[in-house]
Motif scaffolding. Structure first.
Motif, mmCIF file in Angstrom:
data_model
loop_
_atom_site.group_PDB
_atom_site.id
_atom_site.type_symbol
_atom_site.label_atom_id
_atom_site.label_comp_id
_atom_site.label_asym_id
_atom_site.label_seq_id
_atom_site.Cartn_x
_atom_site.Cartn_y
_atom_site.Cartn_z
ATOM 1 N N VAL A 1 -11.934 -10.418 6.741
ATOM 2 C CA VAL A 1 -11.638 -9.917 5.700
ATOM 3 C C VAL A 1 -12.560 -8.911 4.833
ATOM 4 N N LEU A 2 -13.961 -9.177 5.408
ATOM 5 C CA LEU A 2 -15.044 -8.241 4.783
ATOM 6 C C LEU A 2 -15.037 -6.821 5.584
ATOM 7 N N ASN A 3 -14.775 -6.874 6.873
ATOM 8 C CA ASN A 3 -14.886 -5.790 7.661
ATOM 9 C C ASN A 3 -13.477 -5.004 7.625
ATOM 10 N N PHE A 4 -12.381 -5.671 7.314
ATOM 11 C CA PHE A 4 -11.082 -5.121 6.863
ATOM 12 C C PHE A 4 -11.042 -4.224 5.933
ATOM 13 N N SER A 5 -11.680 -4.770 4.664
ATOM 14 C CA SER A 5 -11.820 -4.436 3.385
ATOM 15 C C SER A 5 -12.647 -2.873 3.229
ATOM 16 N N LEU A 6 -13.952 -2.993 4.008
ATOM 17 C CA LEU A 6 -14.948 -2.278 4.176
ATOM 18 C C LEU A 6 -14.227 -1.023 4.847
ATOM 19 N N ALA A 7 -13.413 -1.183 6.093
ATOM 20 C CA ALA A 7 -12.665 -0.063 6.532
ATOM 21 C C ALA A 7 -11.748 0.637 5.867
ATOM 22 N N LEU A 8 -10.650 -0.517 5.264
ATOM 23 C CA LEU A 8 -9.692 0.320 4.477
ATOM 24 C C LEU A 8 -10.260 1.119 3.073
ATOM 25 N N ILE B 1 -6.672 4.890 -3.921
ATOM 26 C CA ILE B 1 -6.858 3.510 -3.726
ATOM 27 C C ILE B 1 -7.911 3.129 -3.832
ATOM 28 N N ARG B 2 -8.352 2.079 -4.366
ATOM 29 C CA ARG B 2 -9.597 1.338 -4.442
ATOM 30 C C ARG B 2 -9.554 -0.054 -3.718
ATOM 31 N N VAL B 3 -10.694 -0.350 -2.776
ATOM 32 C CA VAL B 3 -10.681 -1.586 -2.048
ATOM 33 C C VAL B 3 -11.847 -2.201 -2.259
ATOM 34 N N LEU C 1 0.868 -1.315 -0.208
ATOM 35 C CA LEU C 1 -0.072 0.044 -0.102
ATOM 36 C C LEU C 1 0.956 1.164 0.105
ATOM 37 N N PRO C 2 1.968 1.292 0.678
ATOM 38 C CA PRO C 2 2.660 2.565 0.622
ATOM 39 C C PRO C 2 3.249 3.120 -0.854
ATOM 40 N N GLY C 3 3.556 2.105 -1.618
ATOM 41 C CA GLY C 3 3.910 2.178 -2.736
ATOM 42 C C GLY C 3 2.900 2.572 -3.605
ATOM 43 N N MET C 4 1.565 2.293 -3.351
ATOM 44 C CA MET C 4 0.588 2.440 -4.165
ATOM 45 C C MET C 4 0.216 4.298 -3.953
ATOM 46 N N LEU C 5 0.317 4.613 -2.622
ATOM 47 C CA LEU C 5 0.091 5.829 -2.246
ATOM 48 C C LEU C 5 1.194 6.756 -2.780
ATOM 49 N N GLU C 6 2.356 6.270 -3.068
ATOM 50 C CA GLU C 6 3.219 7.079 -3.359
ATOM 51 C C GLU C 6 2.853 7.549 -4.871
ATOM 52 N N ARG C 7 2.545 6.509 -5.671
ATOM 53 C CA ARG C 7 2.187 6.595 -7.077
ATOM 54 C C ARG C 7 1.010 7.218 -7.176
ATOM 55 N N GLY C 8 0.116 7.523 -6.150
ATOM 56 C CA GLY C 8 -1.285 7.981 -6.148
ATOM 57 C C GLY C 8 -2.523 7.244 -6.911
#
Length: 275
Positions: free
Chosen positions: A164-171, A180-182, A128-135
């Motif tokens: 898995v479901l609740n983690f995904s919804l929170a992220l 970032i799409r989740v 995820l950090p790399g995704m955030l860096e690339r936007g």
């Protein structure tokens, strides 16, 4: 065949068979380079060769047992060593257990938590950090309809899928507006080797199976549309959304009446089981 593709790169766990192999195939067909993660090097190499030949993409093989505590660290080190970045993480790997809790091998359920939950979180942390860096970037987590309610006789498995479901919804809420799409995929029974590994086809409580191709297609379409979660199949979706949520003890009691059938002996048949 060596490819010079410079398309987006997807990392898929549990890629050696079933939904994972189908994710790799559909993503490669859509122009993604792929990073294939699973325990079986031979199966991964075979799939990688097929994808390179069919679609002209780069296909990287990273054999790794995700039950190992440092699995995500090893994968991250391999990505760095190869100069690879991940644009789409598909946390697909997972397996289930069922039966009376005291009769299930504790080591098996420990590994189940490591694969279904710990590796999923650790890999998300790694990329995820790399995704955030690339936007930009995306995470697709594979849950289950088992994650919509408690699952007696599937106590650990259903709990991991609730996570898995609740983690995904929170992220998803955390990263909306940050590129970032989740999305969480919560399928019903799918014709894969899941039921061979769990030990009984009675674990498909609905008795109705889908195949990997339409489930993966629905998941990728939902991700493209930035949906929070998707439950492919009308009966699965209705069951997920029409089931009561409270009182929780009543929901668990109702679920137990449905799930107890996994305790019944398998009927012997001369016909081979479909996997």
């Amino acid at each position: 065949m060596t490819s010079t593709s410079t398309g987006p790169t997807a990392l898929i766990t549990g890629a050696s068979s079933g939904l994972g192999a189908e994710f790799a195939t559909q993503l490669a067909a859509g122009g993604h380079d792929v990073i294939l993660v699973a325990r079986s090097r031979d199966r991964l190499e075979e799939l990688a060769d097929r994808l390179r030949t069919a679609y002209g993409v780069q296909a990287h093989v990273l054999p790794q047992d995700l039950a190992e505590p440092d699995a995500a660290d090893r994968i991250a080190e391999a990505l760095t060593a190869r100069g690879l970045s991940v644009d789409l993480l598909v946390n697909n790997a997972g397996f289930g257990t069922c039966g009376r809790f005291e009769e299930i091998d504790p080591r098996r359920e420990h590994d189940e938590i490591m694969v279904n939950v710990v590796a999923l979180v650790d890999l998300t942390h790694a990329v995820l950090p790399g995704m955030l860096e690339r936007g930009s970037g995306a995470v697709l987590n594979v849950g289950s309809t088992a994650g919509y309610q408690p699952g007696p006789y599937f106590a650990v498995y259903s709990a991991t899928k609730v996570f898995v479901l609740n983690f995904s919804l929170a992220l998803r809420q955390e990263y909306r507006g940050r590129g970032i799409r989740v999305t969480a995929l919560c399928p019903g029974p799918v014709e894969t080797n899941f039921f061979e590994a769990i030990g009984t086809r009675k674990a498909a409580l609905s008795g109705s199976f889908s195949t990997s191709e339409p489930v993966v297609r629905a998941a990728l379409r939902a991700l493209d549309r930035d949906r929070a979660y998707v439950t492919p199949g009308l009966s699965n979706a209705l069951g997920a959304h029409l089931n009561p949520r409270r009182p929780r003890t009543l929901v668990a009691a109702i679920a137990e009446r449905i799930t107890r059938k996994v305790l019944e002996p398998e009927q012997k048949s001369s016909e081979p089981a479909t996997t």
